[in-house]
Design a protein around this motif. Structure first.
Motif, PDB file in Angstrom:
ATOM      1  N   ALA B 338       0.813  -1.220   0.000  1.00 44.58           N
ATOM      2  CA  ALA B 338       0.000   0.000   0.000  1.00 44.58           C
ATOM      3  C   ALA B 338       0.848   1.273   0.000  1.00 44.58           C
ATOM      4  CB  ALA B 338      -0.925   0.007   1.218  1.00 44.58           C
ATOM      5  N   ASP B 339       2.061   1.226   0.597  1.00 42.59           N
ATOM      6  CA  ASP B 339       2.836   2.470   0.679  1.00 42.59           C
ATOM      7  C   ASP B 339       3.759   2.642  -0.534  1.00 42.59           C
ATOM      8  OD1 ASP B 339       5.453   1.389   3.022  1.00 42.59           O
ATOM      9  OD2 ASP B 339       4.421   0.352   1.393  1.00 42.59           O
ATOM     10  N   SER B 340       4.393   1.557  -0.980  1.00 39.56           N
ATOM     11  CA  SER B 340       5.357   1.682  -2.073  1.00 39.56           C
ATOM     12  C   SER B 340       4.749   1.373  -3.437  1.00 39.56           C
ATOM     13  CB  SER B 340       6.530   0.712  -1.842  1.00 39.56           C
ATOM     14  OG  SER B 340       6.051  -0.622  -1.918  1.00 39.56           O
ATOM     15  N   ALA B 341       3.534   0.828  -3.451  1.00 45.06           N
ATOM     16  CA  ALA B 341       2.857   0.423  -4.689  1.00 45.06           C
ATOM     17  C   ALA B 341       3.627  -0.677  -5.427  1.00 45.06           C
ATOM     18  CB  ALA B 341       2.629   1.627  -5.619  1.00 45.06           C
ATOM     19  N   ARG B 342       4.459  -1.422  -4.731  1.00 40.84           N
ATOM     20  CA  ARG B 342       5.183  -2.522  -5.363  1.00 40.84           C
ATOM     21  C   ARG B 342       4.246  -3.726  -5.493  1.00 40.84           C
ATOM     22  NH1 ARG B 342       8.658  -7.035  -3.887  1.00 40.84           N
ATOM     23  NH2 ARG B 342       7.909  -6.906  -1.744  1.00 40.84           N
ATOM     24  N   PRO B 343       4.129  -4.313  -6.683  1.00 40.02           N
ATOM     25  CA  PRO B 343       3.213  -5.465  -6.846  1.00 40.02           C
ATOM     26  C   PRO B 343       3.706  -6.672  -6.051  1.00 40.02           C
ATOM     27  CG  PRO B 343       3.884  -4.561  -8.970  1.00 40.02           C
ATOM     28  CD  PRO B 343       4.765  -3.942  -7.957  1.00 40.02           C
ATOM     29  N   VAL B 344       2.807  -7.301  -5.299  1.00 41.47           N
ATOM     30  CA  VAL B 344       3.160  -8.500  -4.530  1.00 41.47           C
ATOM     31  C   VAL B 344       2.182  -9.648  -4.806  1.00 41.47           C
ATOM     32  CG1 VAL B 344       4.383  -7.321  -2.661  1.00 41.47           C
ATOM     33  CG2 VAL B 344       1.916  -7.639  -2.507  1.00 41.47           C
ATOM     34  N   GLY B 345       1.179  -9.403  -5.641  1.00 41.51           N
ATOM     35  CA  GLY B 345       0.223 -10.488  -5.873  1.00 41.51           C
ATOM     36  C   GLY B 345      -0.551 -10.291  -7.163  1.00 41.51           C
ATOM     37  N   PHE B 346      -0.857 -11.419  -7.802  1.00 40.94           N
ATOM     38  CA  PHE B 346      -1.630 -11.394  -9.041  1.00 40.94           C
ATOM     39  C   PHE B 346      -2.427 -12.695  -9.090  1.00 40.94           C
ATOM     40  CE2 PHE B 346      -2.718 -10.824 -13.405  1.00 40.94           C
ATOM     41  CZ  PHE B 346      -2.584 -12.061 -14.004  1.00 40.94           C
ATOM     42  N   ASP B 347      -3.713 -12.585  -9.427  1.00 44.96           N
ATOM     43  CA  ASP B 347      -4.537 -13.796  -9.544  1.00 44.96           C
ATOM     44  C   ASP B 347      -5.450 -13.660 -10.742  1.00 44.96           C
ATOM     45  OD1 ASP B 347      -5.392 -16.292  -7.490  1.00 44.96           O
ATOM     46  OD2 ASP B 347      -6.907 -15.703  -8.957  1.00 44.96           O
ATOM     47  N   ALA B 348      -5.348 -14.605 -11.687  1.00 39.37           N
ATOM     48  CA  ALA B 348      -6.181 -14.572 -12.891  1.00 39.37           C
ATOM     49  C   ALA B 348      -7.062 -15.810 -12.965  1.00 39.37           C
ATOM     50  CB  ALA B 348      -5.299 -14.485 -14.137  1.00 39.37           C
ATOM     51  N   GLY B 349      -7.340 -16.426 -11.808  1.00 40.81           N
ATOM     52  CA  GLY B 349      -8.142 -17.656 -11.791  1.00 40.81           C
ATOM     53  C   GLY B 349      -9.507 -17.454 -12.412  1.00 40.81           C
ATOM     54  N   GLU B 350     -10.204 -16.379 -12.018  1.00 37.31           N
ATOM     55  CA  GLU B 350     -11.548 -16.135 -12.565  1.00 37.31           C
ATOM     56  C   GLU B 350     -11.476 -15.775 -14.049  1.00 37.31           C
ATOM     57  OE1 GLU B 350     -13.651 -13.858  -8.931  1.00 37.31           O
ATOM     58  OE2 GLU B 350     -11.467 -13.958  -8.996  1.00 37.31           O
ATOM     59  N   TYR B 351     -10.457 -14.998 -14.428  1.00 38.47           N
ATOM     60  CA  TYR B 351     -10.298 -14.601 -15.827  1.00 38.47           C
ATOM     61  C   TYR B 351     -10.125 -15.843 -16.709  1.00 38.47           C
ATOM     62  CZ  TYR B 351      -8.182 -12.455 -19.956  1.00 38.47           C
ATOM     63  OH  TYR B 351      -7.900 -12.072 -21.252  1.00 38.47           O
ATOM     64  N   LEU B 352      -9.215 -16.741 -16.282  1.00 36.06           N
ATOM     65  CA  LEU B 352      -8.926 -17.923 -17.094  1.00 36.06           C
ATOM     66  C   LEU B 352     -10.085 -18.921 -17.084  1.00 36.06           C
ATOM     67  CD1 LEU B 352      -5.227 -18.298 -16.038  1.00 36.06           C
ATOM     68  CD2 LEU B 352      -6.028 -17.761 -18.337  1.00 36.06           C
ATOM     69  N   ALA B 353     -10.801 -19.011 -15.968  1.00 35.65           N
ATOM     70  CA  ALA B 353     -11.901 -19.984 -15.881  1.00 35.65           C
ATOM     71  C   ALA B 353     -13.120 -19.522 -16.682  1.00 35.65           C
ATOM     72  CB  ALA B 353     -12.296 -20.189 -14.418  1.00 35.65           C
ATOM     73  N   ASN B 354     -13.329 -18.188 -16.786  1.00 33.40           N
ATOM     74  CA  ASN B 354     -14.564 -17.684 -17.394  1.00 33.40           C
ATOM     75  C   ASN B 354     -14.401 -17.171 -18.819  1.00 33.40           C
ATOM     76  OD1 ASN B 354     -16.035 -18.163 -15.000  1.00 33.40           O
ATOM     77  ND2 ASN B 354     -15.301 -16.244 -14.135  1.00 33.40           N
ATOM     78  N   LYS B 355     -13.177 -16.821 -19.202  1.00 32.26           N
ATOM     79  CA  LYS B 355     -12.986 -16.198 -20.516  1.00 32.26           C
ATOM     80  C   LYS B 355     -13.406 -17.159 -21.625  1.00 32.26           C
ATOM     81  CE  LYS B 355      -9.724 -13.803 -23.463  1.00 32.26           C
ATOM     82  NZ  LYS B 355     -10.771 -12.811 -23.819  1.00 32.26           N
ATOM     83  N   ARG B 356     -14.183 -16.668 -22.559  1.00 34.30           N
ATOM     84  CA  ARG B 356     -14.599 -17.489 -23.703  1.00 34.30           C
ATOM     85  C   ARG B 356     -14.926 -16.560 -24.856  1.00 34.30           C
ATOM     86  NH1 ARG B 356     -18.224 -17.853 -19.563  1.00 34.30           N
ATOM     87  NH2 ARG B 356     -20.302 -17.014 -19.861  1.00 34.30           N
ATOM     88  N   ALA B 357     -15.115 -17.164 -26.050  1.00 36.39           N
ATOM     89  CA  ALA B 357     -15.488 -16.379 -27.224  1.00 36.39           C
ATOM     90  C   ALA B 357     -16.919 -15.904 -27.034  1.00 36.39           C
ATOM     91  CB  ALA B 357     -15.373 -17.247 -28.477  1.00 36.39           C
ATOM     92  N   ARG B 358     -17.111 -14.617 -27.127  1.00 41.05           N
ATOM     93  CA  ARG B 358     -18.448 -14.056 -26.882  1.00 41.05           C
ATOM     94  C   ARG B 358     -18.901 -13.250 -28.084  1.00 41.05           C
ATOM     95  NH1 ARG B 358     -15.996 -13.191 -21.679  1.00 41.05           N
ATOM     96  NH2 ARG B 358     -17.276 -13.986 -19.978  1.00 41.05           N
ATOM     97  N   ALA B 359     -20.186 -13.313 -28.380  1.00 43.92           N
ATOM     98  CA  ALA B 359     -20.791 -12.412 -29.367  1.00 43.92           C
ATOM     99  C   ALA B 359     -21.527 -11.360 -28.543  1.00 43.92           C
ATOM    100  CB  ALA B 359     -21.766 -13.174 -30.253  1.00 43.92           C
ATOM    101  N   ILE B 360     -20.892 -10.189 -28.402  1.00 46.25           N
ATOM    102  CA  ILE B 360     -21.496  -9.147 -27.567  1.00 46.25           C
ATOM    103  C   ILE B 360     -22.698  -8.587 -28.303  1.00 46.25           C
ATOM    104  CG2 ILE B 360     -21.096  -6.984 -26.326  1.00 46.25           C
ATOM    105  CD1 ILE B 360     -19.021  -8.780 -25.357  1.00 46.25           C
ATOM    106  N   PRO B 361     -23.898  -8.666 -27.735  1.00 42.94           N
ATOM    107  CA  PRO B 361     -25.084  -8.166 -28.450  1.00 42.94           C
ATOM    108  C   PRO B 361     -25.102  -6.631 -28.465  1.00 42.94           C
ATOM    109  CG  PRO B 361     -25.702  -8.869 -26.246  1.00 42.94           C
ATOM    110  CD  PRO B 361     -24.243  -9.186 -26.395  1.00 42.94           C
ATOM    111  N   ARG B 362     -25.885  -6.079 -29.387  1.00 45.79           N
ATOM    112  CA  ARG B 362     -26.093  -4.627 -29.388  1.00 45.79           C
ATOM    113  C   ARG B 362     -27.272  -4.304 -28.470  1.00 45.79           C
ATOM    114  NH1 ARG B 362     -23.186  -1.738 -32.512  1.00 45.79           N
ATOM    115  NH2 ARG B 362     -22.154  -2.581 -34.336  1.00 45.79           N
ATOM    116  N   PRO B 363     -27.235  -3.176 -27.756  1.00 45.95           N
ATOM    117  CA  PRO B 363     -28.372  -2.868 -26.872  1.00 45.95           C
ATOM    118  C   PRO B 363     -29.666  -2.727 -27.657  1.00 45.95           C
ATOM    119  CG  PRO B 363     -26.503  -1.395 -26.451  1.00 45.95           C
ATOM    120  CD  PRO B 363     -26.164  -2.160 -27.673  1.00 45.95           C
TER     121      PRO B 363
END
Lengths: 215, 437
Positions: B338-363
């Motif tokens: 929090a004080d030095s802003a040095r990265p100490v952790g990264f987690d992409a578990g949700e990104y890798l588990a959920n990412k898929r090819a999507r057809a984003i609809p138009r509103p």
């Protein structure tokens, strides 16, 4: 001896079944951090109950000061700044903050009771199993409900859950609540050396960390 | 004279022994009586607590039987309800009964075998009833398939209610005093009907993670990559199975997880060096540092969705955007000192588990029409488009409105396809950070 064990069990069971969930984990207590704690410390320092640093960390100095304030003001001296103590101090408790703090503390106590001495990732994994059960339709839908389900955790049965957790366990609880799940969704774990349940031992193991197998 | 004195002192000693013995016996009797009284008090207390435990357990069992019975009755009324109003009432009563029953079941002193499948069935019935209620409230009707499904749920609920009553009347209900093996015979649990619907408890198979399409890497290849990331001392620390299989590595206090397929980084962490009470840097500096770190890992154009600052750490949740739409389920987590802003952790578990090819609809609904669905008490301060995960299996394109009302801050999601308000989150700001509840 048997009667005393039954008495202790009865107390635990009666509390678990009769106490409404709303009575669990409300207020700011030992281990909490944040602006609310800072405000409490400022007030107590102003009135001479507290002489430590106003650092937003609810440590032993703040705990003693809160109890002293409660005793002086005819409140239950339990060291927890609940609605009555907050009102006496002239501060308002934010909604939601107390619940999160309560979950962190309870999760940390389970982790400490079940997995102290285990690798850090193993401690987070214990917390993740508890949270996976909360999300599952097969288990209670609160952290307290999952933790106190009878027979689910040895730390509850043998009282180790009442030990104060160390900073590692609190950090592991925060990491688990923040979404880190080293188990990939596991609902169970056991120690292969001490486990006796044939059902548990027959489940496919997804990973092992330290002394625990997760399935 | 000396001899006489000796004889008299011996006589005195011999004479005082029975007196001392009598005194000791009296003291022992008094102490024994006290102990016996204490033992009787403890016995009475133990009897009282046994009685309290048994009464509390009996009450739970009775309440469970009542709640399941109420749920079954509500499902029965659904079979004859004609109007939308009575259908909604019966569905709400069924959902309420299932919630009560599931809650009571979780408090009974029963093992895993007895509670797992029963609790899952009760929770799913309640969630299903609630989903049908929303359909009817929106002007729809229950179709044949849904009515058939409700009929099978009614049959199952009546069976559960009968079983509960039988256990009570035959004395087989738990008393709270039994010795309990939580996991005994967990495989002998009752099989209840499956319910197909969209909800967080629905029994569905999650889509296969995209990264699983990549070839499987060998442990040696994974170790080679691990050593480039966390140092030449990296050692294997196990393999995790499941939906996203990973290789785990450690190097001192640094931990790393790589996917078995494709060797993507799932998790990377080390303990922070600064203390918990360190003064945090401002949120702008923290966000810039977190973004720079994500760029170095190949994540571009990420938007911060949450920031929590406590315990000397700043923890971000970032989400990606596709075609200007925030994809909320594909999140990555970054932890900084929090004080030095040095990265100490990264987690992409949700990104890798959920990412898929999507057809984003138009509103299908414009932003002004969506805004009209909001409460008049809200003042809108910002707007974005987001793909919101409503259940683990379904997503909906929504307008995410940031609003204020009465000193509170909220994020309200309105469907960009139907204009319906779908979700409200409270934005909580604390310690220079913010999170959504």
């Amino acid at each position: 001896m048997k009667k005393r064990m039954i008495r202790a069990l009865g107390l635990l069971l009666a509390a678990a079944m009769l106490l409404p969930l709303a009575s669990l984990a409300s207020g700011i207590s030992y281990g909490a951090r944040g602006d609310e704690v800072r405000r409490i410390q400022q007030k107590l320092k102003q009135w001479g109950y507290y002489s430590g640093a106003v650092d937003g960390v609810f440590g032993s100095g703040t705990l003693a000061a809160v109890k002293s304030f409660q005793r002086k003001n005819g409140l239950k001296a339990d060291g927890i700044v609940g609605p009555a103590t907050a009102a006496a101090m002239g501060i308002s408790l934010p909604s939601g903050a107390g619940t999160q703090t309560g979950d962190v503390w309870l999760l940390a106590r389970v982790i400490y009771g079940e997995a102290r001495g285990e690798p850090y990732k193993g401690q987070v994994a214990i917390g993740a199993v508890v949270l996976n059960r909360v999300k599952s339709p097969s288990f209670p839908n609160t952290v307290a409900g999952v933790v106190y389900q009878r027979g689910a955790f040895d730390a509850v049965s043998d009282g180790q859950i009442n030990l104060a957790p160390n900073e590692t366990a609190v950090r592991a609880a925060r990491d688990a609540l923040n979404g880190w799940d080293p188990t990939g969704g596991c609902l169970f774990y056991y120690n292969p050396v001490t486990a006796t349940s044939r059902w548990m031992l027959s489940r496919p193991v997804l990973l092992r960390i330290g002394n625990h197998a997760f399935c | 004279m000396k001899g006489v004195k000796m004889i008299r002192s011996r006589e005195f000693l011999l004479g005082s022994v029975p007196v001392l013995a009598a005194f000791a016996a009296l003291a022992a009797a008094v102490w024994g009586a006290g102990q016996a009284r204490r033992a009787r008090e403890f016995e009475a207390l133990a009897d009282e607590y046994m009685s309290v435990t048994q009464s509390a357990c009996a009450r739970c069992c009775e309440e469970l039987s009542d709640a399941v019975g109420e749920m079954a009755l509500s499902l029965e009324k659904l079979t004859v309800a004609g109007s939308a109003r009575l259908t909604v009432t019966a569905l709400e009563d069924a959902a309420s009964g299932s919630r009560a029953a599931a809650s009571i079941l979780s408090r009974l002193p029963l093992g895993c075998a007895a509670t797992q499948s029963d609790a899952a069935f009760l929770n799913r019935v309640g969630e299903y009833a609630r989903s049908l209620e929303l359909t009817v409230l929106a002007g729809g009707e229950l179709n044949h398939q849904e009515r058939d499904r409700l009929a099978s749920l009614l049959e199952a609920a009546q069976e559960m209610s009968r079983d509960a009553l039988c256990a009570l009347s035959s004395g087989e209900a738990p008393t709270g005093l039994e010795e309990l093996d939580f996991y005994a015979d967990a495989d002998s649990a009752h099989t209840w009907p499956r319910i197909d619907y969209d909800g967080k408890f629905a029994e569905r198979t999650l889509p296969e993670p995209m990264c699983n399409a990549a070839p499987e890497a060998s442990p040696e290849e994974a170790l080679e990559k691990a050593r480039t990331l966390i140092g030449p001392d990296a050692q294997p620390a196990g393999v995790t199975g499941g939906r996203l299989a990973v290789y785990a590595f450690v190097s001192g206090e640094r931990e790393l997880e790589l996917t078995v397929h494709g060797l993507e980084i799932v998790h990377l962490s080390e303990p922070p060096q600064t203390g918990e009470d360190a003064e945090p840097a401002n949120s702008g500096a923290l966000e810039a540092a977190a973004n720079a770190y994500l760029l170095s890992l190949g994540f571009e154009d990420m938007t911060p969705a949450e920031l929590t600052v406590d315990g000397g750490e700043a923890r971000f949740v970032f989400v990606p955007a596709e075609e200007g739409v925030l994809i909320l389920s594909d999140c990555v987590r970054v932890t900084l000192e929090a004080d030095s802003a040095r990265p100490v952790g990264f987690d992409a578990g949700e990104y890798l588990a959920n990412k898929r090819a999507r057809a984003i609809p138009r509103p299908a609904v414009g932003p002004d029409e969506a805004r009209a669905a909001l409460s008049k008490n809200l003042t809108v301060t910002g707007r974005a488009l987001a793909l919101v995960p409503l259940t683990p299996y379904t997503e909906e394109l929504c307008y995410a409105f940031d609003c204020t009302s009465g000193g509170g801050e909220y994020r309200v999601y309105v469907s960009a396809m139907t204009g319906e308000e779908l979700l409200i989150q409270k934005l909580l700001r604390e310690n220079d950070g913010f999170r959504l509840l």
